[in-house]
Write an enzyme that holds these catalytic residues in place. Structure first.
Site, PDB file in Angstrom:
ATOM      1  N   LYS A 248       0.765  -1.170  -0.060  1.00 60.78           N
ATOM      2  CA  LYS A 248      -0.071   0.081   0.060  1.00 60.78           C
ATOM      3  C   LYS A 248       0.718   1.378   0.099  1.00 60.78           C
ATOM      4  CE  LYS A 248      -3.549  -2.053   3.153  1.00 60.78           C
ATOM      5  NZ  LYS A 248      -4.888  -1.810   2.185  1.00 60.78           N
ATOM      6  N   ARG A 322     -10.122 -11.526   2.274  1.00 64.19           N
ATOM      7  CA  ARG A 322     -10.919 -12.551   1.798  1.00 64.19           C
ATOM      8  C   ARG A 322     -10.448 -14.070   1.694  1.00 64.19           C
ATOM      9  NH1 ARG A 322     -11.656  -9.321  -3.799  1.00 64.19           N
ATOM     10  NH2 ARG A 322     -11.187  -7.817  -2.224  1.00 64.19           N
TER      11      ARG A 322
END
Length: 471
Positions: A248, A322
């Site tokens: 990120k 996920r």
């Protein structure tokens, strides 16, 4: 947290009196004329507070607190406004009207009083609000529900606000174990990396593989006698997220201590179910990992074998949540025989793009279940909006190497695609499964009504209201 006590409304002798006010609604109850006159000028806007000093008189100070339209959200905002306005006052008395929503008001006071500090209060500091006297008809059940709701929301906020240098997966598991020890009927099982490997939790191990502080899977269970339903709650528990090899930007990383807000909410709600002795069996699964970068970090393009054998190609290591949820969902379906599965996750930035900072995205094929959770969220003062599980988009999750890809090859709709990915792991229970993407509302940038700056504990109040309806 302040404590509450009911008192006889005909025997009020307060130094500080709080009077709930609605625009255009006359005050009753024999209040002094100057208070009645000032109330007539009050806007009544929920949470607004006006102070009337009355030196040499009793009460010496009156606070007029707006309750808006007198719905639950207005009473919560009024309670929070009171808490912030009286933070330096040890005790206040509230003149309650007959139609007061005592639970909502008490929740507002308790949640509005919240502050997170690693250091203790400063020595010799100002007094804090410790006692709220309620002059009105007693309702102890409402106060109990408010107290448990606030305490468990506070637990979720504390877990989420904790800086990640301390908040390892092991630390989180220890905090859950300590919280469970305070309530009869709660049991905890913690899977360490060795056990995760032996049992095939490949998603959790892959995401946690780049950190020296290994992953965990916490299983917290409330199993009351005579329960007629079994609910499994699953929460994303990434204790810090760098994005992994798909790293990120710096600014996007600063608040990644909140990336376990879903896990915090589901374990806190389970503790709340035990505290309220709800006759519903609840199992909370919190897959915990740090998504860091080192020589053993998983790579874009890796194929991960999840619990139960299904494989997924991970094409972005910043879509890690996920992967851990997939393991927990597959385990729940295979081993726990639930009637309903609900997962909460700070999963996508697309949630905020679509719905803003206050609303979570809800996905389910089950109309009745989706409505029940949406109604519970409304009652609790949280917001959800049901989004589509668009069947045509499933093809975008195809992979040449694995059963499916963890991210879409095209089509955008990031929050929808994440939900469709998770639906694959709900398998035969998909029609009794709900996914809630609560990334945006898990964090507040400033104080607002019962929310305080920082972690909101989003989802605890919704889940407790919903679980109570199942009882």
């Amino acid at each position: 947290m302040p404590t509450f006590r009911f008192i006889d409304p005909t025997d009020v002798d307060a130094d500080t009196l709080v009077v709930p006010t609605r625009a255009g609604a006359p005050l009753t109850g024999g209040l002094p004329a100057d208070v009645v006159a000032m109330a007539a000028e009050h806007s009544g806007k929920a949470g607004t507070v006006e102070v009337l000093p009355r030196p040499t008189q009793r009460p010496a100070k009156v606070l007029l607190v707006g309750v808006g339209d007198a719905g639950p959200s207005g009473w919560r905002a009024a309670g929070a406004g009171l808490a912030r306005s009286t933070a330096r006052t040890a005790s206040v008395t509230v003149s309650l009207p007959a139609d007061a929503d005592i639970r909502a008001f008490a929740e507002g006071v308790l949640l509005g009083s919240y502050r997170f500090r690693l250091a203790g209060p400063k020595a010799g500091g100002a007094p804090e609000l410790t006692e709220v006297l309620l002059a009105g008809a007693p309702d102890e059940a409402a106060l109990t529900a408010a107290r448990v709701t606030a305490e468990t929301t506070t637990l979720a906020r504390d877990l989420t606000n904790m800086p990640s240098d301390q908040k390892t997966p092991e630390w989180f598991a220890e905090r859950v174990t300590a919280a469970a020890a305070a309530h009869d009927g709660l049991t905890v099982s913690v899977r360490d990396p060795e056990r995760l490997a032996a049992e095939g939790f490949g998603g959790i191990l892959a995401v946690g593989g780049g950190s020296a502080r290994g992953p965990r899977l916490v299983e917290l269970a409330w199993t009351p006698e005579h329960a007629t339903q079994h609910v499994v709650l699953v929460g994303k528990g990434i204790t810090f997220d760098t994005g992994g090899i798909s790293i990120k930007p710096r600014d996007a990383m600063k608040l990644m201590r909140k990336d376990m807000g879903g896990a915090a909410a589901i374990v806190a709600a389970t503790v709340g179910a035990a505290a309220l002795r709800l006759p519903v069996r609840v199992t909370a699964l919190a897959p915990l990992a740090e998504n860091l970068v080192n020589g053993s970090a998983f790579r874009p393009g890796d194929v991960i074998r999840h619990y139960g054998g299904r494989t997924s190609e991970s094409n972005n290591s910043d879509a890690e949540g996920r992967l851990v949820l997939a393991d927990a969902l597959a385990y729940a379906v295979d081993q726990l025989a639930p009637d309903v599965i609900v997962d909460l996750a700070t999963l996508t930035g697309a949630n905020a793009v679509a719905l803003g900072k206050r609303t979570a995205a809800l996905y389910s094929d089950n109309d009745r279940l989706a409505k029940a959770l949406a109604d519970a969220a409304t009652d609790a003062g949280e917001q959800v909006w049901r989004m589509p599980l668009t069947a045509d988009y499933r093809d975008f999750l195809s992979s040449e190497l694995a059963d499916l890809s963890s991210i879409a090859s095209e089509g955008g709709a990031g929050s929808v695609m994440a939900a469709l990915y998770l639906a694959e792991f709900a398998g035969p229970l998909r029609d009794r499964w709900v996914h809630i993407d609560m990334s945006a509302p898990s964090w507040a940038d400033s104080d607002s009504a019962e929310l305080t700056k920082g972690a909101t504990g989003w989802g605890v109040r919704t889940l407790l209201r919903w679980l109570a309806t199942l009882a």
